[in-house]
Design a protein around this motif. Structure first.
Motif, mmCIF file in Angstrom:
data_model
loop_
_atom_site.group_PDB
_atom_site.id
_atom_site.type_symbol
_atom_site.label_atom_id
_atom_site.label_comp_id
_atom_site.label_asym_id
_atom_site.label_seq_id
_atom_site.Cartn_x
_atom_site.Cartn_y
_atom_site.Cartn_z
ATOM 1 N N LEU A 114 -47.552 15.479 -51.391
ATOM 2 C CA LEU A 114 -47.799 14.117 -50.901
ATOM 3 C C LEU A 114 -47.967 13.100 -51.708
ATOM 4 C CD1 LEU A 114 -50.431 14.783 -47.857
ATOM 5 C CD2 LEU A 114 -47.866 14.863 -47.894
ATOM 6 N N ALA A 115 -49.240 12.959 -52.616
ATOM 7 C CA ALA A 115 -49.066 11.760 -53.492
ATOM 8 C C ALA A 115 -48.395 11.806 -54.836
ATOM 9 C CB ALA A 115 -50.639 11.832 -54.163
ATOM 10 N N GLY A 116 -48.218 13.293 -55.289
ATOM 11 C CA GLY A 116 -47.314 13.538 -56.448
ATOM 12 C C GLY A 116 -45.828 13.405 -56.037
ATOM 13 N N LEU A 148 -54.919 14.314 -57.047
ATOM 14 C CA LEU A 148 -54.618 13.286 -56.540
ATOM 15 C C LEU A 148 -54.869 13.100 -54.974
ATOM 16 C CD1 LEU A 148 -51.338 12.824 -58.404
ATOM 17 C CD2 LEU A 148 -53.467 12.143 -58.964
ATOM 18 N N SER A 149 -54.881 11.854 -54.289
ATOM 19 C CA SER A 149 -54.809 12.036 -53.032
ATOM 20 C C SER A 149 -54.085 10.551 -52.319
ATOM 21 C CB SER A 149 -56.370 11.705 -52.370
ATOM 22 O OG SER A 149 -56.334 11.829 -50.957
ATOM 23 N N THR A 150 -53.900 10.562 -51.192
ATOM 24 C CA THR A 150 -52.967 9.544 -50.509
ATOM 25 C C THR A 150 -53.553 9.438 -49.123
ATOM 26 O OG1 THR A 150 -50.911 8.252 -50.647
ATOM 27 C CG2 THR A 150 -51.110 10.823 -49.984
ATOM 28 N N ALA A 151 -52.855 8.538 -48.431
ATOM 29 C CA ALA A 151 -53.260 8.117 -46.987
ATOM 30 C C ALA A 151 -52.102 7.553 -46.181
ATOM 31 C CB ALA A 151 -54.369 7.146 -46.855
ATOM 32 N N ALA A 152 -52.158 7.827 -44.880
ATOM 33 C CA ALA A 152 -50.948 7.101 -44.218
ATOM 34 C C ALA A 152 -50.684 6.083 -44.004
ATOM 35 C CB ALA A 152 -51.036 7.741 -42.795
ATOM 36 N N GLY A 153 -51.863 5.246 -44.203
ATOM 37 C CA GLY A 153 -51.819 3.564 -44.074
ATOM 38 C C GLY A 153 -51.233 2.884 -45.341
ATOM 39 N N LEU A 163 -55.731 7.569 -56.975
ATOM 40 C CA LEU A 163 -55.322 7.595 -55.569
ATOM 41 C C LEU A 163 -53.773 6.775 -55.745
ATOM 42 C CD1 LEU A 163 -58.366 6.061 -53.521
ATOM 43 C CD2 LEU A 163 -57.725 8.234 -53.832
ATOM 44 N N VAL A 164 -53.127 7.421 -54.804
ATOM 45 C CA VAL A 164 -51.612 6.739 -54.824
ATOM 46 C C VAL A 164 -51.612 6.180 -53.430
ATOM 47 C CG1 VAL A 164 -49.232 7.371 -54.904
ATOM 48 C CG2 VAL A 164 -50.775 8.644 -56.168
ATOM 49 N N ASP A 206 -41.316 9.027 -44.828
ATOM 50 C CA ASP A 206 -41.179 10.202 -45.484
ATOM 51 C C ASP A 206 -42.575 10.789 -45.865
ATOM 52 O OD1 ASP A 206 -38.633 10.157 -45.627
ATOM 53 O OD2 ASP A 206 -38.298 9.331 -47.596
ATOM 54 N N LEU A 207 -43.364 10.107 -46.199
ATOM 55 C CA LEU A 207 -44.700 10.468 -46.447
ATOM 56 C C LEU A 207 -45.327 11.031 -45.106
ATOM 57 C CD1 LEU A 207 -47.257 10.792 -48.732
ATOM 58 C CD2 LEU A 207 -48.055 8.525 -47.757
ATOM 59 N N ALA A 208 -45.290 10.332 -44.088
ATOM 60 C CA ALA A 208 -45.610 10.970 -42.935
ATOM 61 C C ALA A 208 -45.098 12.365 -42.476
ATOM 62 C CB ALA A 208 -45.535 9.873 -41.803
ATOM 63 N N ARG A 209 -44.083 12.690 -42.693
ATOM 64 C CA ARG A 209 -43.265 13.761 -42.278
ATOM 65 C C ARG A 209 -43.766 14.762 -43.281
ATOM 66 N NH1 ARG A 209 -38.625 10.632 -41.005
ATOM 67 N NH2 ARG A 209 -38.027 10.580 -43.259
ATOM 68 N N ARG A 210 -43.878 14.482 -44.506
ATOM 69 C CA ARG A 210 -44.372 15.534 -45.540
ATOM 70 C C ARG A 210 -45.851 15.884 -45.252
ATOM 71 N NH1 ARG A 210 -41.664 12.222 -49.458
ATOM 72 N NH2 ARG A 210 -43.794 11.277 -50.241
#
Length: 350
Positions: A88-90, A105-110, A135-136, A192-196
């Motif tokens: 996701l983040a990477g 690392l972390s990320t979010a859908a929004g 955070l990404v 793309d992020l949501a699909r991953r």
């Protein structure tokens, strides 16, 4: 990469985690929000950034390899942000031409707002936000468009929280934060992020479901009532068959979507929608059947089942869930028209 090589990756991660994810470690992780003894050997072995190009600082490898890592982690209930750091983040950083920093690392859908070089907004249920090195985030500028930004979580306001499994899911507020690095996001970055994200959870569900099957088969084979193992009673045997069917279905769907992405590609909408819908549905069915088969023992702390089923119940609703992805699946199929429906179902969409 061949199926045999992907299996080798999955087995290597499973072996590494087998002695490290113990009941004591899981209990401590729920209390402290982190499991250094699990993260560090995974990171040292390069497993935390599988699927991220080497040119960006990752370990390289395909989406299928990354999902093999996540399937093994799901089976072990590993309490670390493997999906968030790599797939996701990477991968989001790499897509924008930004290098990966060291650590989780972390990320979010929004998305958050980007104005004059500063970020403002609120992100909900961010996995392991307070434990992440960085955070990404996806940011939106009304003039320049979308951007990928790297943020120090220490600069944000983080409200602690957890999902049903005790994994950190936290609220992050950015108030005029200046990102450490930023670059334009590629077209379709949010989709793309949501699909991953959905594919990552499907892979974790597949791994956990298979482990639930193993645990339940072992228990019902050893538990004796009226002079025979309870697994030989028809009602219990029906539950075991249902678990096996659903675990295999989830694994097939997740692996098919991951392999379909190719070595350097993104997973297709149709493939991910099918995998996410199937895995989310399977998660509930597997958990229910396992608890029916094991009875009161299944909800006790000393038995491994609850650790897994609480994750199944949590993961099935993250990054979409059954209803959302079933709807997207229907829209995708409707969009191709009646003449292309069967060709699409029979060969997939790329």
């Amino acid at each position: 990469m061949s199926n045999a090589e992907i299996t080798e990756v999955r087995d290597a991660v499973a072996d590494l985690l087998a002695a490290r994810v113990t009941p004591e470690v899981l209990e401590a992780a729920e209390r402290d929000g982190w499991a250094a003894g699990v993260w560090e050997p995974l990171h040292a072995g390069g497993f935390t950034t599988v699927g991220v190009p080497e040119a960006a600082g990752g370990a390289g490898g395909s989406v299928a390899e990354a999902c093999a890592v996540l399937e093994a982690a799901g089976a072990a209930a590993a309490p670390v942000p493997l999906a968030e750091t790599g797939l996701l983040a990477g991968r989001l950083l790499a897509s924008a031409g930004l290098d990966l920093p060291d650590g989780p690392l972390s990320t979010a859908a929004g998305t958050v707002a980007l104005r004059r070089g500063t970020l403002s907004g609120r992100l909900e249920r961010v996995a392991w936000a307070s434990a992440a090195t960085r955070l990404v985030v996806l940011a939106d500028d009304p003039t320049d468009g979308a951007a990928v930004a790297l943020v120090d979580p220490a600069a944000c306001t983080i409200t602690l929280g957890h999902n049903l499994a005790g994994e950190p899911r936290e609220t992050v507020v950015l108030d005029g934060i200046v990102p450490e690095a930023m670059a334009p996001a590629p077209p379709g970055a949010q989709d793309d992020l949501a699909r991953r994200g959905a594919l990552a959870r499907a892979a974790q569900i597949a791994g956990a479901a298979r482990r639930v099957l193993e645990v339940t088969v072992t228990y019902t084979g050893e538990r004796v009532q009226f002079g025979r193992p309870v697994s030989r009673f028809p009602a219990v045997a029906d539950h075991l068959v249902r678990i096996a069917e659903q675990a295999e279905t989830a694994a097939m769907a997740a692996r098919s979507a991951a392999v379909g992405a190719g070595a350097d590609g993104e997973p297709a909408e149709l493939d991910v929608a099918a995998a996410a819908a199937v895995a989310s549905q399977a998660a509930g069915l597997v958990a229910a059947a396992a608890h029916q088969a094991t009875g009161a023992m299944g909800v006790t702390r000393e038995f491994a089942l609850g650790v897994l089923t609480r994750r199944l119940w949590s993961w099935r609703d993250e990054w979409g869930g059954e209803r959302a992805w079933s709807t997207r699946l229907g829209h995708t199929l409707a969009a191709v028209g009646p003449e292309e429906l069967w060709p699409t179902l029979s060969r997939g969409v790329r």
